[in-house]
Design a protein around this motif. Structure first.
Motif, PDB file in Angstrom:
ATOM      1  N   PHE A 135      76.108  39.090 -40.072  1.00 56.73           N
ATOM      2  CA  PHE A 135      76.771  40.349 -40.026  1.00 56.73           C
ATOM      3  C   PHE A 135      77.254  40.524 -41.681  1.00 56.73           C
ATOM      4  O   PHE A 135      77.495  39.745 -42.414  1.00 56.73           O
ATOM      5  N   LEU A 136      77.165  41.928 -41.861  1.00 51.66           N
ATOM      6  CA  LEU A 136      77.786  42.258 -43.292  1.00 51.66           C
ATOM      7  C   LEU A 136      78.456  43.436 -43.041  1.00 51.66           C
ATOM      8  O   LEU A 136      78.491  44.248 -42.107  1.00 51.66           O
ATOM      9  N   GLY A 137      79.579  43.671 -43.709  1.00 48.93           N
ATOM     10  CA  GLY A 137      80.433  44.907 -43.925  1.00 48.93           C
ATOM     11  C   GLY A 137      79.546  45.993 -44.245  1.00 48.93           C
ATOM     12  O   GLY A 137      78.459  45.862 -44.921  1.00 48.93           O
ATOM     13  N   TRP A 138      80.055  47.316 -43.738  1.00 55.99           N
ATOM     14  CA  TRP A 138      79.295  48.492 -43.719  1.00 55.99           C
ATOM     15  C   TRP A 138      78.765  48.894 -45.090  1.00 55.99           C
ATOM     16  O   TRP A 138      77.513  48.877 -45.062  1.00 55.99           O
ATOM     17  N   GLU A 139      79.569  48.738 -45.964  1.00 56.96           N
ATOM     18  CA  GLU A 139      79.139  48.855 -47.585  1.00 56.96           C
ATOM     19  C   GLU A 139      77.995  48.176 -47.971  1.00 56.96           C
ATOM     20  O   GLU A 139      76.959  48.580 -48.829  1.00 56.96           O
ATOM     21  N   GLN A 140      78.021  46.757 -47.697  1.00 54.32           N
ATOM     22  CA  GLN A 140      76.897  45.758 -47.865  1.00 54.32           C
ATOM     23  C   GLN A 140      76.004  46.026 -47.242  1.00 54.32           C
ATOM     24  O   GLN A 140      74.629  46.263 -47.714  1.00 54.32           O
ATOM     25  N   TRP A 141      76.041  46.324 -45.898  1.00 53.50           N
ATOM     26  CA  TRP A 141      74.705  46.332 -45.040  1.00 53.50           C
ATOM     27  C   TRP A 141      74.060  47.714 -45.398  1.00 53.50           C
ATOM     28  O   TRP A 141      72.842  47.677 -45.274  1.00 53.50           O
ATOM     29  N   ARG A 142      74.723  48.845 -45.646  1.00 52.01           N
ATOM     30  CA  ARG A 142      74.133  50.057 -45.798  1.00 52.01           C
ATOM     31  C   ARG A 142      72.794  49.962 -47.058  1.00 52.01           C
ATOM     32  O   ARG A 142      72.193  50.485 -47.003  1.00 52.01           O
ATOM     33  N   GLU A 143      73.325  48.957 -47.995  1.00 54.35           N
ATOM     34  CA  GLU A 143      72.519  48.796 -49.079  1.00 54.35           C
ATOM     35  C   GLU A 143      71.191  48.019 -48.636  1.00 54.35           C
ATOM     36  O   GLU A 143      70.352  48.101 -49.425  1.00 54.35           O
ATOM     37  N   GLN A 144      71.061  47.400 -47.612  1.00 56.27           N
ATOM     38  CA  GLN A 144      69.832  46.772 -47.122  1.00 56.27           C
ATOM     39  C   GLN A 144      68.791  47.567 -46.662  1.00 56.27           C
ATOM     40  O   GLN A 144      67.677  46.860 -46.259  1.00 56.27           O
ATOM     41  N   VAL A 145      69.199  48.768 -46.194  1.00 55.88           N
ATOM     42  CA  VAL A 145      68.196  49.582 -45.471  1.00 55.88           C
ATOM     43  C   VAL A 145      67.845  51.075 -45.973  1.00 55.88           C
ATOM     44  O   VAL A 145      68.632  51.123 -46.954  1.00 55.88           O
ATOM     45  N   PRO A 146      66.927  51.412 -45.748  1.00 57.40           N
ATOM     46  CA  PRO A 146      66.554  52.851 -46.449  1.00 57.40           C
ATOM     47  C   PRO A 146      67.629  53.826 -46.193  1.00 57.40           C
ATOM     48  O   PRO A 146      68.440  53.638 -44.971  1.00 57.40           O
ATOM     49  N   GLU A 147      67.914  54.799 -46.895  1.00 56.85           N
ATOM     50  CA  GLU A 147      69.119  55.610 -46.844  1.00 56.85           C
ATOM     51  C   GLU A 147      69.120  56.472 -45.373  1.00 56.85           C
ATOM     52  O   GLU A 147      70.124  56.755 -44.695  1.00 56.85           O
TER      53      GLU A 147
END
Length: 320
Positions: free
Chosen positions: A254-266
């Motif tokens: 699990f990752l917090g949202w701000e970190q998670w969003r950086e791992q996937v395409p926009e």
């Protein structure tokens, strides 16, 4: 014989709705752009009239509503209306001419929920273009019913799925790679703690709700109804179920949202945000009580059918 005009009848809902209407004895006309065959083959399509119309072009010309009126329908089902001007253009020529007007809305008219499962009378706080527009249409149609007697019913599906339609996945977007990772036993990273919810519904259950609303017209007119499975599922519960279908436990982190969003395409991040920010979780008690609506599929059963269809096409590994 009831004459029913279905706008967008060759789509995913229509693929189930039109055969159901034919089986119920209706005379059905499907209005579509004519760019694709129906989602599902069915002998019922041989008994259906088809009208090819470019709705956008005819709305710009101001003639679309009159075109539908001239088909002389008793009932109009609009599965493809996405803004208020479009709804108005269709409805105005139909005033006093139809017995029932049914509009396909969305659970996203609610925006974020406060108490779950959310009921139809909960305050609306829609966000995002789609939810806001659909909420405007709902409000106008139901106001037209109360003020001017428009025989309108609004049905709000959740995340529609089933054969022919890739389901929203356990991270809240449409990346089929998530299913590949779960099949392989690889780690899948979920946003936050994976406790946000998604509320799927099988397309055939949506179709059955429209038929039920037509059959219970007196109870349905002037009302809105959620059309979802009996229960929403959390992202982590969803991921766990899919992994089990592949024969092993899910490996989740699990990752917090701000970190998670950086791992996937926009684009994938935007779609995930829409789903987890809404965290749809709707009650079907009203539809059960007034329409006799009984969905045949749970969320996971509807998803399983969609995944089996994808596997048969070679788009994901086959499930056990």
């Amino acid at each position: 014989m009831t004459r029913v005009v279905v706008l967008g009848g060759t789509g995913h809902i229509g693929g189930y709705l039109v055969p159901r209407l034919v089986a119920a004895g209706a005379e059905v006309t499907v209005v579509s752009r004519g760019r694709s065959a129906p989602y599902r083959d069915d002998p019922a399509w041989n008994e259906v009239s088809s009208v090819v119309v470019d709705r956008g072009a005819e709305e710009r010309a101001g003639v679309f509503g009159a075109r539908i009126r001239d088909l002389d329908p008793d009932v109009v089902v609009d599965l493809i209306c996405f803004d208020l001007d479009s709804a108005r253009q269709l409805v105005e020529p139909l005033r006093g001419r139809v017995q029932h007007f049914l509009h396909c809305g969305t659970m996203w008219v609610h925006g974020p929920s406060t108490v779950v499962p959310v009921t139809e009378d909960a305050p609306r706080h829609p966000f995002g273009d789609y939810g806001i527009r659909k909420a405007e249409i709902e409000r106008w149609l139901l106001d037209e019913n109360s003020r001017n007697g428009l025989p309108a019913t609004v049905l709000h599906p959740g995340h529609i799925t089933g054969p022919g339609w890739a389901p929203i996945n356990p991270v809240g977007n449409l990346d089929l790679g998530v299913f590949h990772a779960l099949a392989a036993g690889d780690e899948v990273v979920l946003p936050n703690l994976g406790m946000e919810t998604v509320h799927h519904v099988h397309a055939d259950d949506v179709a059955s709700a429209f038929v039920a609303a037509m059959a219970a017209r007196e109870a349905a007119v002037g009302e809105n109804f959620h059309v979802v499975s009996p229960g929403a599922i959390t992202l982590r519960g969803y991921a766990g179920a899919v992994a089990e279908w592949y024969g092993h436990p899910a490996r989740l982190s699990f990752l917090g949202w701000e970190q998670w969003r950086e791992q996937v395409p926009e684009a994938a991040a935007r779609l995930t945000y829409d789903h987890i920010a809404h965290s749809a979780h709707g009650s079907i008690a009203k539809a059960e009580r007034l329409l006799g609506f009984r969905p045949r599929h749970t969320s996971l059963e509807a998803i399983r059918e969609a995944l089996d269809w994808l596997a048969a096409r070679g788009e994901i590994p086959p499930l056990r």
